[in-house]
Design a protein around this motif. Structure first.
Motif, PDB file in Angstrom:
ATOM      1  N   TRP A 291     -18.510 -59.356  19.099  1.00  0.00           N
ATOM      2  CA  TRP A 291     -18.040 -60.431  20.176  1.00  0.00           C
ATOM      3  C   TRP A 291     -17.513 -59.675  21.270  1.00  0.00           C
ATOM      4  O   TRP A 291     -16.940 -58.811  21.211  1.00  0.00           O
ATOM      5  CB  TRP A 291     -16.741 -61.225  19.429  1.00  0.00           C
ATOM      6  N   PRO A 292     -17.927 -60.537  22.530  1.00  0.00           N
ATOM      7  CA  PRO A 292     -17.372 -60.159  23.773  1.00  0.00           C
ATOM      8  C   PRO A 292     -16.042 -60.305  23.937  1.00  0.00           C
ATOM      9  O   PRO A 292     -15.244 -61.283  23.201  1.00  0.00           O
ATOM     10  CB  PRO A 292     -17.854 -60.865  24.536  1.00  0.00           C
ATOM     11  N   VAL A 293     -15.184 -59.527  24.525  1.00  0.00           N
ATOM     12  CA  VAL A 293     -13.789 -59.491  24.796  1.00  0.00           C
ATOM     13  C   VAL A 293     -13.616 -59.559  26.514  1.00  0.00           C
ATOM     14  O   VAL A 293     -13.788 -58.503  27.224  1.00  0.00           O
ATOM     15  CB  VAL A 293     -13.009 -58.066  24.299  1.00  0.00           C
ATOM     16  N   PRO A 294     -13.316 -60.876  26.872  1.00  0.00           N
ATOM     17  CA  PRO A 294     -13.350 -61.073  28.387  1.00  0.00           C
ATOM     18  C   PRO A 294     -12.491 -60.000  29.163  1.00  0.00           C
ATOM     19  O   PRO A 294     -12.639 -59.661  30.410  1.00  0.00           O
ATOM     20  CB  PRO A 294     -12.882 -62.416  28.446  1.00  0.00           C
ATOM     21  N   LEU A 295     -11.427 -59.529  28.523  1.00  0.00           N
ATOM     22  CA  LEU A 295     -10.313 -58.464  29.140  1.00  0.00           C
ATOM     23  C   LEU A 295     -10.905 -57.156  29.381  1.00  0.00           C
ATOM     24  O   LEU A 295     -10.581 -56.349  30.293  1.00  0.00           O
ATOM     25  CB  LEU A 295      -9.071 -58.465  28.074  1.00  0.00           C
ATOM     26  N   TRP A 296     -11.907 -56.634  28.461  1.00  0.00           N
ATOM     27  CA  TRP A 296     -12.768 -55.444  28.503  1.00  0.00           C
ATOM     28  C   TRP A 296     -14.040 -55.926  28.359  1.00  0.00           C
ATOM     29  O   TRP A 296     -14.672 -55.627  27.571  1.00  0.00           O
ATOM     30  CB  TRP A 296     -12.157 -54.808  27.549  1.00  0.00           C
ATOM     31  N   PRO A 297     -14.807 -56.108  29.618  1.00  0.00           N
ATOM     32  CA  PRO A 297     -16.242 -56.546  29.750  1.00  0.00           C
ATOM     33  C   PRO A 297     -17.125 -55.571  28.950  1.00  0.00           C
ATOM     34  O   PRO A 297     -17.931 -55.953  28.610  1.00  0.00           O
ATOM     35  CB  PRO A 297     -16.412 -56.960  31.329  1.00  0.00           C
ATOM     36  N   GLU A 298     -16.699 -54.183  29.313  1.00  0.00           N
ATOM     37  CA  GLU A 298     -17.524 -53.229  28.833  1.00  0.00           C
ATOM     38  C   GLU A 298     -17.372 -52.946  27.325  1.00  0.00           C
ATOM     39  O   GLU A 298     -18.119 -52.171  26.831  1.00  0.00           O
ATOM     40  CB  GLU A 298     -17.213 -51.938  29.777  1.00  0.00           C
ATOM     41  N   LEU A 299     -16.524 -53.571  26.764  1.00  0.00           N
ATOM     42  CA  LEU A 299     -16.232 -53.324  25.430  1.00  0.00           C
ATOM     43  C   LEU A 299     -16.777 -54.651  24.445  1.00  0.00           C
ATOM     44  O   LEU A 299     -16.943 -55.896  25.064  1.00  0.00           O
ATOM     45  CB  LEU A 299     -14.806 -53.175  24.954  1.00  0.00           C
ATOM     46  N   ARG A 300     -16.863 -54.406  23.168  1.00  0.00           N
ATOM     47  CA  ARG A 300     -16.997 -55.501  22.076  1.00  0.00           C
ATOM     48  C   ARG A 300     -15.916 -55.191  21.098  1.00  0.00           C
ATOM     49  O   ARG A 300     -15.696 -54.209  20.624  1.00  0.00           O
ATOM     50  CB  ARG A 300     -18.488 -55.607  21.486  1.00  0.00           C
ATOM     51  N   PHE A 301     -15.635 -56.420  20.515  1.00  0.00           N
ATOM     52  CA  PHE A 301     -14.957 -56.324  19.272  1.00  0.00           C
ATOM     53  C   PHE A 301     -15.905 -56.509  18.075  1.00  0.00           C
ATOM     54  O   PHE A 301     -16.701 -57.292  17.860  1.00  0.00           O
ATOM     55  CB  PHE A 301     -13.983 -57.708  19.140  1.00  0.00           C
ATOM     56  N   GLU A 302     -15.749 -55.543  17.372  1.00  0.00           N
ATOM     57  CA  GLU A 302     -16.707 -54.991  16.143  1.00  0.00           C
ATOM     58  C   GLU A 302     -15.988 -55.234  14.716  1.00  0.00           C
ATOM     59  O   GLU A 302     -15.074 -54.728  14.692  1.00  0.00           O
ATOM     60  CB  GLU A 302     -17.346 -53.725  16.248  1.00  0.00           C
ATOM     61  N   VAL A 303     -16.675 -56.041  13.870  1.00  0.00           N
ATOM     62  CA  VAL A 303     -15.996 -56.096  12.305  1.00  0.00           C
ATOM     63  C   VAL A 303     -17.270 -55.661  11.599  1.00  0.00           C
ATOM     64  O   VAL A 303     -18.353 -56.434  11.584  1.00  0.00           O
ATOM     65  CB  VAL A 303     -15.758 -57.635  12.247  1.00  0.00           C
TER      66      VAL A 303
END
Length: 200
Positions: free
Chosen positions: A96-108
């Motif tokens: 999922w995208p993480v607006p606070l860190w646009p260059e990162l994604r939250f991965e599960v």
């Protein structure tokens, strides 16, 4: 009627904003200044962050609290879903995208039945990876666990000090080019701090 307790107001939905506050709450022990700046960016108060974390912990301890469905209910449909093999085990990686860190994604990472194995921040596909050569490059929030492990191979995993925390032990050159033994701490997969643990 007199004597009856007032009706409870229904809880507001737990939103992606609340989830970002949960990520920040775990990082506040290491980098309170960065967390405060990020919280202001989100337009949230310290009380908002504490309340979001309280609600998240309650969700974790509810039946099926560690199921993939919890993330879908909070973050919506994932941006991507890919199959992954870890040794002999098959799983799926949901991001999922993480607006606070646009260059990162939250991965599960989840098993076929939706049981969550791992949850952390990773670099977004196509986003430039940080250049990591020396200790000076390892600033807080500059890289993820896998990026540090690749840059300073061979890195050795260390037991985390709390849930959602990881550690790595490795050798890295300081500003004068001397290699030193180090220990790095990560929260939700994002670098928080590095300590020099051994002499050159």
């Amino acid at each position: 009627m007199r004597g009856m307790p007032p009706a409870k107001r229904p809880a507001s939905p737990f939103t992606p904003l609340d989830f970002q506050l949960v990520l920040l709450r775990r990082m506040a022990d290491h980098n309170p200044r960065l967390v405060e700046e990020a919280r202001h960016t989100l337009g949230a108060s310290a009380a908002d962050m504490r309340e979001a974390n309280r609600r998240w912990q309650a969700m974790l301890h509810a039946p099926r609290g560690r199921a993939l469905s919890r993330y879908r209910s909070v973050l919506g449909e994932p941006e991507s879903v890919t199959g992954r093999r870890i040794g002999d085990l098959s799983c799926e990686a949901f991001r999922w995208p993480v607006p606070l860190w646009p260059e990162l994604r939250f991965e599960v990472l989840a098993a076929p039945k939706g049981v969550v194995w791992n949850e952390w921040l990773v670099r977004a596909p196509g986003a430039p990876a940080p250049v990591l050569r020396t200790l000076e490059d390892l600033a807080p929030w500059s890289c993820t666990v896998d990026e540090a492990a690749r840059a300073f191979a061979p890195a050795r995993p260390l037991e985390g000090t709390a849930p959602t925390r990881w550690g790595l032990a490795f050798a890295a050159a300081d500003g004068s080019g001397v290699r030193r033994e180090c220990a790095a701490e990560f929260t939700w997969g994002l670098l928080q701090r590095v300590a020099v643990t051994g002499r050159p």
